[in-house]
Design a protein around this motif. Structure first.
Motif, PDB file in Angstrom:
ATOM      1  N   TRP A   1       0.814  -1.217   0.000  1.00  0.00           N
ATOM      2  CA  TRP A   1       0.000   0.000   0.000  1.00  0.00           C
ATOM      3  C   TRP A   1       0.852   1.274   0.000  1.00  0.00           C
ATOM      4  O   TRP A   1       0.322   2.374   0.091  1.00  0.00           O
TER       5      TRP A   1
ATOM      6  N   GLN B   1      -5.197  -3.200   5.984  1.00  0.00           N
ATOM      7  CA  GLN B   1      -6.256  -3.581   5.040  1.00  0.00           C
ATOM      8  C   GLN B   1      -7.352  -4.330   5.786  1.00  0.00           C
ATOM      9  O   GLN B   1      -7.058  -5.062   6.732  1.00  0.00           O
TER      10      GLN B   1
ATOM     11  N   ASP C   1     -12.183   3.097  -2.345  1.00  0.00           N
ATOM     12  CA  ASP C   1     -10.726   3.168  -2.271  1.00  0.00           C
ATOM     13  C   ASP C   1     -10.312   4.609  -2.547  1.00  0.00           C
ATOM     14  O   ASP C   1     -11.050   5.371  -3.180  1.00  0.00           O
TER      15      ASP C   1
ATOM     16  N   ASN D   1      -7.430   1.371   0.809  1.00  0.00           N
ATOM     17  CA  ASN D   1      -8.550   0.565   0.331  1.00  0.00           C
ATOM     18  C   ASN D   1      -9.770   0.815   1.198  1.00  0.00           C
ATOM     19  O   ASN D   1      -9.646   1.127   2.387  1.00  0.00           O
ATOM     20  N   ARG D   2     -10.919   0.663   0.567  1.00  0.00           N
ATOM     21  CA  ARG D   2     -12.186   0.672   1.314  1.00  0.00           C
ATOM     22  C   ARG D   2     -12.081  -0.306   2.496  1.00  0.00           C
ATOM     23  O   ARG D   2     -11.551  -1.411   2.331  1.00  0.00           O
TER      24      ARG D   2
ATOM     25  N   ILE E   1      -6.952   4.208  -9.509  1.00  0.00           N
ATOM     26  CA  ILE E   1      -7.789   3.838  -8.356  1.00  0.00           C
ATOM     27  C   ILE E   1      -9.038   4.722  -8.399  1.00  0.00           C
ATOM     28  O   ILE E   1      -9.004   5.857  -7.920  1.00  0.00           O
TER      29      ILE E   1
END
Ligand code: OGA
Ligand code: MN
Length: 233
Positions: free
Chosen positions: A43, A63, A166, A186-187, A218
């Motif tokens: 990430w 995450q 995201d 990320n979501r 993204i």
């Protein structure tokens, strides 16, 4: 809440080229990093190996910190406060474009236990926290300009959950804009910014048109963040 942040001076910002984006590699630096750390840092990317090493330990993205059910529970609870407000688009001096926001002190049981987990992993033990949790709803066309959260009102650590979309958070070193890192949020992830990453770098959330991580697009949809902060000591 707008007291908490003011937009960073927009000194000529360099354009960012994803082709010059570094990731952690096993041979790329004098620091030896185990495979787990490289795996963990999918990430993170940035302008040099040095800057990646410099922010190590001060930026973190976990995450899937919350499940889909927990995301839903948070969404339901924050919607109540948000839906009374209108998205703000036209304040040219705002650090945020296309947003509405609220804050919440009392939460239902499910949300309270999520927030307890956030606090347990993000803040030093015993650190006094800012009571109300900040909820920021960015429209699909909304974005957050580079800024540093107020040092008068907020302490060393900022921790945020990302709901619904995201996104990419960019950190740029305040006194050398050639040094930057991008975080892929990320979501349902939790991000944490600490110490120098919080005080010496601006942070921003990229607009949909510019939302790239390590060269990869993204898409940015409507995004809600739930942000916990501590108090200055
Ligand atoms: C802020 C901010 C980031 C986010 O409100 O100061 O930087 O994740 N928000 O929404
Ligand atoms: Mn901020």
């Amino acid at each position: 809440m707008r007291l908490l942040i003011t937009v960073a001076k927009q000194a000529q910002r360099k354009s960012f080229h994803s082709s010059s984006c570094y990731r952690f590699t096993s041979e790329g630096s004098t620091l030896r990093k185990g495979p787990e750390y490289i795996e963990e840092c999918k990430w993170l990317c940035g302008s040099s190996q040095n800057i990646l090493s410099a922010v190590r330990g001060q930026v973190e993205v976990r995450q899937n910190f919350i499940s889909e059910e927990e995301e839903n529970a948070l969404f339901k609870e924050v919607e109540k406060g948000l839906r009374k407000k209108r998205y703000e688009f036209d304040h040219w001096d705002d650090a945020i474009h296309g947003y509405r926001e609220t804050e919440r002190l009392q939460w239902g049981d499910v949300c309270e236990s999520i927030l307890r987990r956030v606090r347990a992993v993000a803040f030093p033990e015993g650190s006094p926290l800012l009571g109300p949790v900040h909820v920021l709803d960015l429209d699909k066309s909304g974005y957050i300009k580079p800024h540093i959260d107020s040092v008068k009102f907020c302490g060393s650590t900022i921790a945020g959950l990302s709901l619904l979309s995201d996104s990419v958070m960019r950190l740029v070193q305040e006194n050398n804009s050639a040094d930057w890192v991008d975080l892929l949020l990320n979501r349902r992830s939790l991000y944490i910014l600490r110490d120098d990453a919080r005080f010496k770098f601006t942070h921003e959330i990229l607009k949909d048109e510019e939302s790239l991580f390590s060269g990869q697009r993204i898409p940015r949809h409507r995004r809600i963040s739930v942000i916990c902060r501590n108090l200055p000591v």
